[in-house]
Design a protein around this motif. Structure first.
Motif, PDB file in Angstrom:
ATOM      1  N   ARG A   2       4.211  10.644   6.286  1.00 43.10           N
ATOM      2  CA  ARG A   2       4.019   9.707   5.182  1.00 43.10           C
ATOM      3  C   ARG A   2       2.552   9.302   5.067  1.00 43.10           C
ATOM      4  O   ARG A   2       1.803   9.312   6.058  1.00 43.10           O
ATOM      5  N   GLU A 252       3.857   8.588  -2.116  1.00 43.38           N
ATOM      6  CA  GLU A 252       3.483   7.330  -2.776  1.00 43.38           C
ATOM      7  C   GLU A 252       3.516   7.413  -4.297  1.00 43.38           C
ATOM      8  O   GLU A 252       3.363   6.389  -4.961  1.00 43.38           O
ATOM      9  N   ARG A 286       1.447   2.958 -10.579  1.00 42.03           N
ATOM     10  CA  ARG A 286       0.892   2.655  -9.257  1.00 42.03           C
ATOM     11  C   ARG A 286      -0.448   1.940  -9.377  1.00 42.03           C
ATOM     12  O   ARG A 286      -0.716   0.964  -8.668  1.00 42.03           O
ATOM     13  N   PRO A 333       9.242  -1.690  -9.203  1.00 42.79           N
ATOM     14  CA  PRO A 333       9.782  -1.867  -7.843  1.00 42.79           C
ATOM     15  C   PRO A 333       9.726  -0.589  -7.016  1.00 42.79           C
ATOM     16  O   PRO A 333       9.584  -0.643  -5.791  1.00 42.79           O
ATOM     17  N   VAL A 334       9.845   0.567  -7.677  1.00 41.04           N
ATOM     18  CA  VAL A 334       9.756   1.836  -6.945  1.00 41.04           C
ATOM     19  C   VAL A 334       8.341   2.014  -6.412  1.00 41.04           C
ATOM     20  O   VAL A 334       8.138   2.403  -5.253  1.00 41.04           O
ATOM     21  N   ARG A 336       6.243  -0.350  -5.761  1.00 37.55           N
ATOM     22  CA  ARG A 336       6.085  -1.333  -4.674  1.00 37.55           C
ATOM     23  C   ARG A 336       6.624  -0.778  -3.361  1.00 37.55           C
ATOM     24  O   ARG A 336       5.957  -0.864  -2.319  1.00 37.55           O
ATOM     25  N   ASP A 337       7.810  -0.206  -3.394  1.00 35.91           N
ATOM     26  CA  ASP A 337       8.410   0.317  -2.169  1.00 35.91           C
ATOM     27  C   ASP A 337       7.603   1.469  -1.600  1.00 35.91           C
ATOM     28  O   ASP A 337       7.576   1.674  -0.378  1.00 35.91           O
ATOM     29  N   CYS A 338       6.930   2.234  -2.477  1.00 34.27           N
ATOM     30  CA  CYS A 338       6.088   3.339  -2.008  1.00 34.27           C
ATOM     31  C   CYS A 338       4.841   2.834  -1.308  1.00 34.27           C
ATOM     32  O   CYS A 338       4.392   3.410  -0.310  1.00 34.27           O
ATOM     33  N   ALA A 340       4.120  -0.494  -0.220  1.00 38.70           N
ATOM     34  CA  ALA A 340       4.223  -1.629   0.708  1.00 38.70           C
ATOM     35  C   ALA A 340       4.049  -1.248   2.177  1.00 38.70           C
ATOM     36  O   ALA A 340       3.531  -2.068   2.942  1.00 38.70           O
ATOM     37  N   PRO A 341       4.436  -0.041   2.623  1.00 46.23           N
ATOM     38  CA  PRO A 341       4.162   0.287   4.029  1.00 46.23           C
ATOM     39  C   PRO A 341       2.685   0.208   4.391  1.00 46.23           C
ATOM     40  O   PRO A 341       2.345  -0.127   5.531  1.00 46.23           O
ATOM     41  N   ALA A 347       4.665  -6.494  -1.403  1.00 44.90           N
ATOM     42  CA  ALA A 347       6.070  -6.932  -1.356  1.00 44.90           C
ATOM     43  C   ALA A 347       6.164  -8.453  -1.401  1.00 44.90           C
ATOM     44  O   ALA A 347       6.953  -9.021  -2.165  1.00 44.90           O
TER      45      ALA A 347
END
Length: 878
Positions: A2, A252, A286, A333-334, A336-338, A340-341, A347
């Motif tokens: 990732r 991402e 993004r 939101p998608v 964001r989830d990509c 946020a790590p 988040a």
């Protein structure tokens, strides 16, 4: 692997090699020449250029970047992306070529199990500058690359400079051979799709002179200190390690692309035009997420315009793919989830981010409905048979000014139809509008010089000692006087000049707080301080009006801040923090400040929120704020590392850049904890009182509250009390019944107006029937005339309705205007109200075929005669 893990390994590798890991700077750039950070070295530029002493000899970072020069190419090719991340390691006079090469190679080729990226050394190529034998030898002898995989290239490809005189040097790039499926064999010079560049090592060792382009400049000699600036494209390394074709397919971005495909019912890879739009959506959603995350909000200027543009391009791409409803609630939101790590703050701050983005989409969908129809109509005309295929500048300007249609979007939509837009004409109209707007609004800050003059003062005399948090007076020295940006030996009575002191008690405008007012005094002169600014970091500049005598450069100055002014400013600034905390208490943590302004007795605060506040909510916010004052919450100021401030939850204004040590202002401890450099009261009760005076919208997803504090709040409430008392007296009612009595009166007034309108319509109908009965028949066309001092358009409409359903014309004269109306049969017979008015009034007047008007003619009788003749002529020609 990732992308977040690619990032982690990069930073861990260089931290283990003695580098200080620096957090990514916010995307909004401190550099006045940049809107956004566009390269990994930008935050380190002062150290690389020798303008500041670096805090560490070695550093590493993964820097967020945004580039928009090629925004039209985003999606059309798979190389261009708006947002990207640049991993870099930097040496400020420490190691040089050998260590830089060793560190890069060891990370790239070390096995995954040992913390590396595990790339196959047999597929890596290196390029070096044509004369850089040292770098060539390092790759060949130290690393072991065969000579056939080390390519010498010219100045345009492998020599770095900033494009202006200053540091420069050769660079060396690493490429990875992705195999024959991606292109031709032969190395980077043959095919840069197959051989993907992923790392650039800049050996900053020379100074360049004046010149243009990438090659036409002289190299003047060696720098006193040699630096290393390297960059590894994080997304490009992710492409290699995830074995995908391009940056749109990494972890991402691909989920956003897939979500857009699912939302629109399209399939990626099936249709070329659909693929372009899906890539636009993936990139721009993004990018918008990251920009809003760093505090940018949509606007029509600067950074906010870039954000608005990428959001609107994404929304329009989704519409072109066939989805008519809101898209961002399904896509953001998608994203964001990509992300946020790597960036967990996305988040935790998503309520604020999504509120701004969704509000902008909602507003733009309205813009598309309104302006889109106008643009389509204009384009239909321009791309029709025999048309000039060029959209006029005034049409593009009207779309922008009236409907909020960005010129870039107009150009893009027009290009899809094969129509050119007069962009130069549009820019000229925009410039004229700005000039008109500014012509009568010369602000007090226009007296400040360009930064070059201030930098010279800073270099010669050093930084200003700033005492605003310590005292209201200071004995100082006028180290420089600037008149319109030029150093002056002195300034005389009546002049307005800029004065730099070696020390000052004056607060310079910043953080939303207006600058202090006060005076300068000294031997033989007095001056009034009009404005105080920080034109360059470390320097405070005062704009002053000399009120007596002459102020010479170098003079001793007794600087005095107006105590009443400062008291009011402290109340307002602390009041801003209190209102902010009250909003968050009542509305929740999503109501986050996005801007503020305060001056003595007044404050306004912008915050993220969708929809207006009800009167009950406003009252609750006001009550929470004043309860904090009543409880006399303590106000504490502490200095601490930025990282510690973030740990304890101190709120920062998004988009601002902070030093490593920050000032934290607390009111009631954690109840209000913010980073702030302003002046404040010692206890909340010293604010006096807070009265909210207004609440309004200032853009999509943003609201503004205004309030008064201290004595101004008392005066405001006293005026409200007097107003209610006056109304109660006039109404002969108790105060608590005033609102109901006024509402009842308003209802009665509306009823009376409706009754008056009904009676007037009956009178007009009766008058119109009389006028219609006296009509003249002109070859089958009924013609009636009338005179009135009231509403001529209303009477014309009633007369026309009273005439028979054959071709008919009504002309009504008033002292001010002539109104001509033509019914449907009349227009079908070729009669036009606009033509009749213009002919009678010699071209003066306007309107449509049904109703038109112009200035009343001097001779009404002659006008009737001309109308009679015209109608007869038209009727006789049928």
């Amino acid at each position: 692997m990732r992308t977040a893990e690619v990032k982690r390994r990069f930073l861990a590798h260089f931290e283990a090699a003695g580098h200080t890991v620096a957090a990514s700077a916010p995307l909004p750039a401190e550099d006045p020449n940049l809107l956004f950070v566009n390269a990994g070295m930008v935050p380190f530029k002062p150290y690389l250029l020798g303008q500041a002493t670096p805090p560490h000899r070695r550093a590493a970072s993964v820097q967020k970047c945004v580039r928009t020069l090629d925004i039209e190419e985003v999606g059309r090719t798979t190389r261009h992306g708006t947002f990207f991340q640049m991993s870099g390691n930097f040496s400020f006079g420490d190691y040089f070529k050998e260590e830089a090469v060793r560190l890069a190679w060891s990370l790239v080729t070390a096995p995954v199990a040992e913390g590396g990226y595990g790339l196959d050394p047999e597929r890596i190529w290196a390029t070096v500058y044509r004369d850089d034998d040292e770098a060539y030898a390092l790759w060949r002898d130290m690393v072991g690359l065969p000579e056939e995989r080390i390519v010498r290239r010219g100045k345009a490809d492998n020599f770095w400079s900033m494009g202006v005189p200053g540091p420069c040097g050769p660079c060396s790039e690493l490429y990875y051979d992705r195999g024959p499926a991606y292109g031709r064999e032969g190395g980077p010079e043959v095919d840069e799709d197959r051989y993907l560049e992923f790392w650039n090592l800049v050996f900053m060792q020379y100074e360049r002179g004046e010149g243009t382009g990438k090659e036409d400049y002289p190299v003047l000699g060696e720098l006193p200190t040699r630096n290393i600036d390297t960059g590894m494209g994080l997304e490009r390394m992710a492409v290699l390690l995830q074995d995908v074709r391009n940056l749109y397919e990494i972890d991402e971005t691909r989920p956003v692309l897939d979500a857009a495909a699912g939302l629109t019912g399209r399939r990626y890879g099936r249709d070329a035009s659909d693929d372009v739009r899906l890539r636009v959506v993936a990139d721009h959603v993004r990018t918008a997420l990251m920009l809003i995350g760093d505090g940018v909000t949509p606007s029509n200027e600067g950074r906010g315009y870039v954000l608005r543009r990428v959001l609107r391009r994404a929304v329009r791409a989704v519409r072109l793919l066939g989805h008519e409803g809101p898209a961002l609630p399904s896509l953001l939101p998608v994203a964001r989830d990509c992300m946020a790590p790597s960036y967990p703050e996305l988040a935790s701050g998503f309520d604020r981010i999504s509120s701004i983005a969704y509000g902008e989409e909602e507003a733009f969908r309205g813009t598309l409905r309104q302006g889109g129809a106008i643009l389509d109509q204009a384009l239909d005309h321009e791309d029709g048979p025999g048309a000039g295929r060029r959209l006029a500048a005034d049409t593009a300007f009207r779309l922008h000014d009236t409907y909020g249609f960005p010129i870039d979007l107009t150009v893009e939509i027009a290009a899809e139809r094969g129509v050119e837009v007069d962009v130069e004409g549009f820019r000229r109209l925009m410039a004229e509008q700005r000039h008109r707007a500014k012509e009568d609004a010369r602000a007090k800050k226009t007296g400040h010089a360009g930064t070059g003059a201030f930098r010279a003062v800073l270099d010669e005399h050093g930084p200003t000692r700033w005492l605003a948090h310590e005292t209201l007076t200071a004995e100082a020295k006028a180290v420089a006087i600037l008149r319109e940006g030029v150093p002056a030996a002195s300034a005389g009575a009546g002049e307005i000049v800029t004065v730099v002191l070696d020390r000052t008690p004056f607060y310079a405008e910043s953080g939303g707080q207006e600058s202090d007012a006060g005076t300068f005094e000294g031997p033989g002169f007095t001056a009034e301080v009009l404005d105080v600014q920080r034109p360059v970091k470390g320097l405070v500049a005062h704009q002053v009006r000399i009120t007596g005598g002459e102020l010479p450069a170098g003079a001793a100055v007794h600087a005095v801040v107006d105590e009443e002014w400062r008291t009011g400013a402290r109340q307002a600034h602390s009041g801003t923090h209190v209102v902010h905390a009250a909003l968050r208490t009542v509305l929740g943590p999503a109501a986050l400040q996005s801007g503020s302004y305060n001056r003595p007795g007044y404050l306004r605060l912008d915050f993220s929120w969708r929809g207006g506040l009800s009167p009950e909510t406003r009252s609750e916010v006001e009550e929470v704020a004043n309860l904090a004052l009543r409880r006399d919450l303590p106000v504490d100021v502490r200095y601490m590392p930025l990282a510690r401030a973030r740990e304890i939850g101190a709120l920062a204004l998004f988009g601002e850049t902070y030093d490593e040590t920050v000032r934290v202002v607390e009111i009631g401890g954690a109840w209000s904890r913010e980073l702030c450099g302003g002046t404040h009261v010692e206890h909340a009760s010293q604010i006096g009182s807070i009265a909210l005076t207004a609440e309004s919208s200032v853009g999509s997803g943003r609201r503004r509250v205004e309030a008064v504090t201290g004595i101004e709040a008392f005066r405001y409430l006293a005026r409200e009390r007097d107003l209610v008392a006056g109304l109660a007296g006039r109404l002969n009612a108790p105060r608590d019944e005033v609102a109901a009595r006024v509402a009842a009166l308003a209802d009665r007034l509306k009823d009376a107006e409706r009754e008056n309108r009904r009676l007037l319509d009956r009178l007009l109908a009766a008058e119109a029937a009389r006028i219609a009965g006296a009509r003249t028949d002109l070859a089958g066309t009924a013609f009636a005339t009338a005179h009135t001092a009231e509403d001529p358009r209303a009477l014309a409409a009633h007369v026309l309705a009273a005439l028979p359903p054959t071709p008919a014309v009504a002309a009504v004269f008033s002292p001010a205007v002539l109104v001509v109306a033509v019914n449907d049969p009349g227009r079908a017979a070729g009669l036009s109200a606009a033509e009749l008015v213009k002919t009678v009034l010699d071209g003066r007047g306007g309107g449509g075929a049904a109703t038109a008007q112009g200035r009343a003619p001097a001779d009404a009788q002659a006008a009737v005669a001309r109308l009679t003749s015209l109608i007869t002529e038209r009727a006789g020609g049928r």
